[in-house]
Design an enzyme around this catalytic site. Structure first.
Site, PDB file in Angstrom:
ATOM      1  N   ARG A   1       0.980  -1.251   0.018  1.00 61.00           N
ATOM      2  CA  ARG A   1       0.133   0.104  -0.172  1.00 61.00           C
ATOM      3  C   ARG A   1       0.848   1.266   0.062  1.00 61.00           C
ATOM      4  O   ARG A   1       0.405   2.363  -0.692  1.00 61.00           O
ATOM      5  CB  ARG A   1      -0.845  -0.024   1.189  1.00 61.00           C
ATOM      6  CG  ARG A   1      -2.020  -1.107   0.996  1.00 61.00           C
ATOM      7  CD  ARG A   1      -2.832  -1.111   2.357  1.00 61.00           C
ATOM      8  NE  ARG A   1      -2.322  -1.618   3.427  1.00 61.00           N
ATOM      9  CZ  ARG A   1      -2.259  -2.927   3.701  1.00 61.00           C
ATOM     10  NH1 ARG A   1      -2.759  -3.898   2.806  1.00 61.00           N
ATOM     11  NH2 ARG A   1      -1.751  -3.523   4.764  1.00 61.00           N
TER      12      ARG A   1
ATOM     13  N   GLU B   1       2.562  -6.577  13.462  1.00 64.82           N
ATOM     14  CA  GLU B   1       1.417  -6.614  14.419  1.00 64.82           C
ATOM     15  C   GLU B   1       0.928  -8.078  14.509  1.00 64.82           C
ATOM     16  O   GLU B   1       0.501  -8.521  15.529  1.00 64.82           O
ATOM     17  CB  GLU B   1       0.203  -5.473  14.210  1.00 64.82           C
ATOM     18  CG  GLU B   1      -0.530  -5.509  15.386  1.00 64.82           C
ATOM     19  CD  GLU B   1      -1.596  -4.562  14.930  1.00 64.82           C
ATOM     20  OE1 GLU B   1      -1.887  -3.900  13.879  1.00 64.82           O
ATOM     21  OE2 GLU B   1      -2.557  -4.242  15.840  1.00 64.82           O
TER      22      GLU B   1
HETATM   23  P1  AMP Z   1       3.871  -2.602  11.712  1.00 63.19           P
HETATM   24  O1  AMP Z   1       5.131  -3.255  11.189  1.00 63.19           O
HETATM   25  O2  AMP Z   1       3.391  -3.448  12.860  1.00 63.19           O
HETATM   26  O3  AMP Z   1       4.106  -1.302  12.197  1.00 63.19           O
HETATM   27  O4  AMP Z   1       2.759  -2.742  10.759  1.00 63.19           O
HETATM   28  C1  AMP Z   1       2.753  -1.889   9.670  1.00 63.19           C
HETATM   29  C2  AMP Z   1       2.348  -2.658   8.295  1.00 63.19           C
HETATM   30  O5  AMP Z   1       1.307  -3.644   8.392  1.00 63.19           O
HETATM   31  C3  AMP Z   1       2.044  -1.638   7.259  1.00 63.19           C
HETATM   32  O6  AMP Z   1       2.453  -2.087   5.970  1.00 63.19           O
HETATM   33  C4  AMP Z   1       0.536  -1.868   7.548  1.00 63.19           C
HETATM   34  O7  AMP Z   1       0.048  -1.540   5.946  1.00 63.19           O
HETATM   35  C5  AMP Z   1      -0.085  -3.063   8.111  1.00 63.19           C
HETATM   36  N1  AMP Z   1      -0.662  -3.177   9.170  1.00 63.19           N
HETATM   37  C6  AMP Z   1      -0.445  -3.517  10.283  1.00 63.19           C
HETATM   38  N2  AMP Z   1      -1.337  -3.341  11.286  1.00 63.19           N
HETATM   39  C7  AMP Z   1      -2.504  -2.953  10.577  1.00 63.19           C
HETATM   40  C8  AMP Z   1      -3.755  -2.581  10.963  1.00 63.19           C
HETATM   41  N3  AMP Z   1      -4.253  -2.669  12.028  1.00 63.19           N
HETATM   42  N4  AMP Z   1      -4.674  -2.363   9.746  1.00 63.19           N
HETATM   43  C9  AMP Z   1      -3.888  -2.021   8.479  1.00 63.19           C
HETATM   44  N5  AMP Z   1      -2.806  -2.145   8.230  1.00 63.19           N
HETATM   45  C10 AMP Z   1      -1.927  -2.692   9.198  1.00 63.19           C
END
Ligand code: AMP
Length: 177
Positions: free
Chosen positions: A62, A99
């Site tokens: 995205r 996450e």
């Molecule tokens: P993080 O590495 O935990 O900061 O997760 C970020 C990545 O995972 C990004 O590429 C986001 O598009 C996706 N992502 C993680 N959690 C979510 C969420 N709750 N909603 C949408 N996208 C998420």
């Protein structure tokens, strides 16, 4: 021009995706509003006014939409940070925690001039694992991650704080506390 509040309202909450307990912030419902994609970039660029950068690193998938528009508007190089096995030439890899799981990110080596000042861009920061791994890829490739920009920041998950602690300032359009 859509306001930041309107753009925030276009995100759709999808509960229990991709795993139980996760509320997925779905950006696809931003994209179906004509003009909202470009307007969100215009707002982000305003936030980034005081940050000097000369390249953009966009995170699959995205982040590509926002990163592509930013690089094109500013006429600066764009590098793609991708999931494993997608980039055809020599890559550097970095493992990271998401996450909702673990993964690896890859970037082509030497696609930027050495010491480029790179803006990291993605739709959302949650725990920060993805953005931290991207910053590490940029550093290992001989450039400087000067800032990271997101449409949405799930601030309560601590990713932005981790980035700041790693020396990378974070600019987010929509912050969820
Ligand atoms: P993080 O590495 O935990 O900061 O997760 C970020 C990545 O995972 C990004 O590429 C986001 O598009 C996706 N992502 C993680 N959690 C979510 C969420 N709750 N909603 C949408 N996208 C998420």
């Amino acid at each position: 021009m859509h306001s930041v509040n309107e753009i925030a309202g276009f995100f759709r909450d999808v509960p229990d995706f991709p795993k139980e307990g996760i509320i997925f912030k779905d950006v696809t419902t931003v994209l179906t509003h004509p003009g909202a994609l470009g307007d969100s970039v215009t707002h982000l660029l305003k936030l980034l006014e005081d940050i000097e950068f000369d390249a953009v690193a966009a995170v699959e998938s995205r982040g590509f939409m926002f990163g592509g528009i930013i690089a094109d508007r500013l006429n600066i190089p764009l590098v793609l940070v991708r999931k494993p096995g997608k980039l055809p030439a020599d890559v550097i890899s970095e493992d990271y925690t998401l996450e909702y799981g673990t993964n690896t990110l890859e970037m082509h080596c030497n696609s930027l001039a050495s010491q480029s000042k790179v803006l990291i861009i993605d739709d959302l920061i949650a725990t920060g694992g993805t953005a931290l791994a991207t910053a590490e890829l940029i550093r290992r490739d001989g450039s400087i991650p000067v800032a990271a920009a997101f449409l949405m920041d799930l601030r309560f998950l601590g990713g932005a704080r981790k980035m700041e602690e790693a020396g990378v300032p974070v600019c987010s359009l929509i912050i969820i506390d």
